[in-house]
Motif scaffolding. Structure first.
Motif, short mmCIF file in Angstrom:
data_model
loop_
_atom_site.label_atom_id
_atom_site.label_comp_id
_atom_site.label_asym_id
_atom_site.label_seq_id
_atom_site.Cartn_x
_atom_site.Cartn_y
_atom_site.Cartn_z
N VAL A 84 19.91 -41.94 -1.60
CA VAL A 84 18.47 -41.68 -1.68
C VAL A 84 18.13 -41.00 -3.00
O VAL A 84 17.15 -41.37 -3.68
CB VAL A 84 18.00 -40.84 -0.48
N TYR A 118 15.78 -42.69 -5.79
CA TYR A 118 14.59 -41.95 -6.24
C TYR A 118 14.63 -41.81 -7.77
O TYR A 118 13.64 -42.06 -8.46
CB TYR A 118 14.57 -40.58 -5.58
N ARG A 135 14.10 -45.13 -9.60
CA ARG A 135 12.69 -45.54 -9.58
C ARG A 135 11.89 -44.78 -10.64
O ARG A 135 11.06 -45.34 -11.33
CB ARG A 135 12.11 -45.32 -8.19
N ASP A 148 10.67 -53.04 -4.00
CA ASP A 148 10.80 -52.43 -2.68
C ASP A 148 11.83 -53.23 -1.90
O ASP A 148 11.78 -54.46 -1.90
CB ASP A 148 9.45 -52.43 -1.95
N TRP A 196 13.50 -49.20 -2.50
CA TRP A 196 14.07 -48.53 -3.66
C TRP A 196 15.54 -48.92 -3.76
O TRP A 196 16.29 -48.82 -2.80
CB TRP A 196 13.99 -47.02 -3.51
N GLU A 211 14.43 -32.01 -0.66
CA GLU A 211 13.26 -32.48 -1.41
C GLU A 211 12.96 -31.59 -2.59
O GLU A 211 12.70 -32.08 -3.71
CB GLU A 211 12.04 -32.57 -0.49
N ARG A 255 13.00 -32.83 -6.49
CA ARG A 255 11.76 -32.71 -7.26
C ARG A 255 11.91 -31.74 -8.43
O ARG A 255 11.16 -31.84 -9.41
CB ARG A 255 10.61 -32.28 -6.36
N CYS A 275 20.06 -36.86 -9.88
CA CYS A 275 19.49 -36.85 -8.53
C CYS A 275 20.55 -37.23 -7.50
O CYS A 275 20.56 -36.70 -6.37
CB CYS A 275 18.30 -37.78 -8.44
N TRP A 329 11.40 -41.10 2.19
CA TRP A 329 12.37 -41.52 1.18
C TRP A 329 13.49 -42.33 1.81
O TRP A 329 13.96 -43.32 1.22
CB TRP A 329 12.95 -40.30 0.46
N ALA A 344 12.27 -45.77 2.52
CA ALA A 344 11.99 -46.54 1.31
C ALA A 344 13.26 -47.03 0.62
O ALA A 344 13.22 -48.01 -0.13
CB ALA A 344 11.17 -45.70 0.34
N THR A 345 14.38 -46.36 0.84
CA THR A 345 15.63 -46.68 0.15
C THR A 345 16.37 -47.80 0.86
O THR A 345 16.47 -47.81 2.09
CB THR A 345 16.52 -45.43 0.07
#
Length: 274
Positions: A14, A18, A21, A33, A35, A226, A230, A243, A263, A266-267
């Motif tokens: 993940v 992230y 992307r 899509d 990710w 997270e 971030r 990451c 996340w 999405a992965t």
């Protein structure tokens, strides 16, 4: 510790996806899509697979898995791509790695990027994690700094947050990676931008300028996946790898439930052979 290692692998994927992307967004490339993760995750999958089937890190089995699952579309570095072309002609991956860079080996961050699931597998035993990470790194990265980067990440993933810097410094061999980790330990209250300036952001794609910042971020957000991602993503040059390392170490502690569900969804999933 299979469950922790698998959670670390998911966290690696993940974080990797992230970061990749964000890398594509920065370069205004077309986004897809789900990710997509990169070579960082593909190689980490092999590490987990070998541990899961052998119970320890068998270097020959790891080399064979790297070769069997190599996908040029995952964004491997030119060094690995070149070695894989030679492997197709009958060469040994491990021998090629040892001869690379005029026999000095690679000091890149490729050993470190896949080491968190290994460390999580040996949770509570940092000495074993260090030994196994050394063997895992040398399949492709034989330079002492390339090995040290993998050792540092694996040890960080094997110990509680409060022990991170002491354990990593105790088990990482002397050199630039260890010096960078010591600087990271001395910057507990630094602003992220100042820490990045002092420690490196992966611009050289080397273990010494990647691992110290990754571990500084992990120490800053030891149980908050997270927040850690971030924090590191806007700072990083080699964003997918930083990451991936940060995500892999923290997910081994907090589990898959500690990764933002959006996340996760999405992965792309891990490969079926894992």
């Amino acid at each position: 510790m299979r469950e922790r290692s698998l959670a670390s692998l998911v966290g690696t994927a993940v974080g990797d996806a992230y970061g990749e992307r964000l890398h594509l967004e920065r370069r205004r490339r077309e986004l897809s899509d789900p990710w997509r993760w990169t070579d960082d995750t593909e190689m980490a999958c092999s590490v987990f697979h070998v541990l899961d089937t052998h119970g320890h890190l068998d270097p020959d089995a790891l080399a064979a898995s790297f070769v069997a699952h190599y996908d040029i579309g995952r964004g491997y570095g030119p060094g690995v791509d070149a070695m894989m072309r030679r492997v197709e002609e009958g060469a040994s991956l491990r021998e090629l790695a040892a001869r690379s860079f005029d026999g000095t080996g690679s000091w890149g961050n490729g050993g470190a990027m896949r080491a968190a699931p290994l460390g999580a597998w040996f949770t509570g035993d940092p000495a074993r994690a260090a030994t196994e990470a050394d063997a895992a790194a040398r399949v492709t990265h034989t330079h002492p700094e390339g090995v040290a980067g993998a050792v540092a990440v694996a040890v960080a993933a094997a110990v509680p947050p409060a022990e991170l810097f002491d354990a990593v410094l105790a088990h990482t061999p002397p050199g630039e990676v260890r010096d960078g980790v010591r600087r990271a330990a001395d910057l507990p209250d630094a602003a992220p931008e100042d820490a990045a300036k002092a420690l490196g952001i992966g611009r050289r794609l080397s273990a010494p300028d990647t691992v110290p910042l990754a571990l500084w971020v992990v120490a800053r957000h030891p149980d908050d996946y997270e927040a850690a991602i971030r924090t590191v993503a806007p700072l990083a040059h080699d964003v997918d790898t930083l990451c991936a390392i940060v995500g892999g170490v923290i997910a081994g502690r907090v589990g898959v439930d500690g990764i933002p569900h959006g996340w996760l969804r999405a992965t792309e999933p891990l490969p079926s052979w894992v």
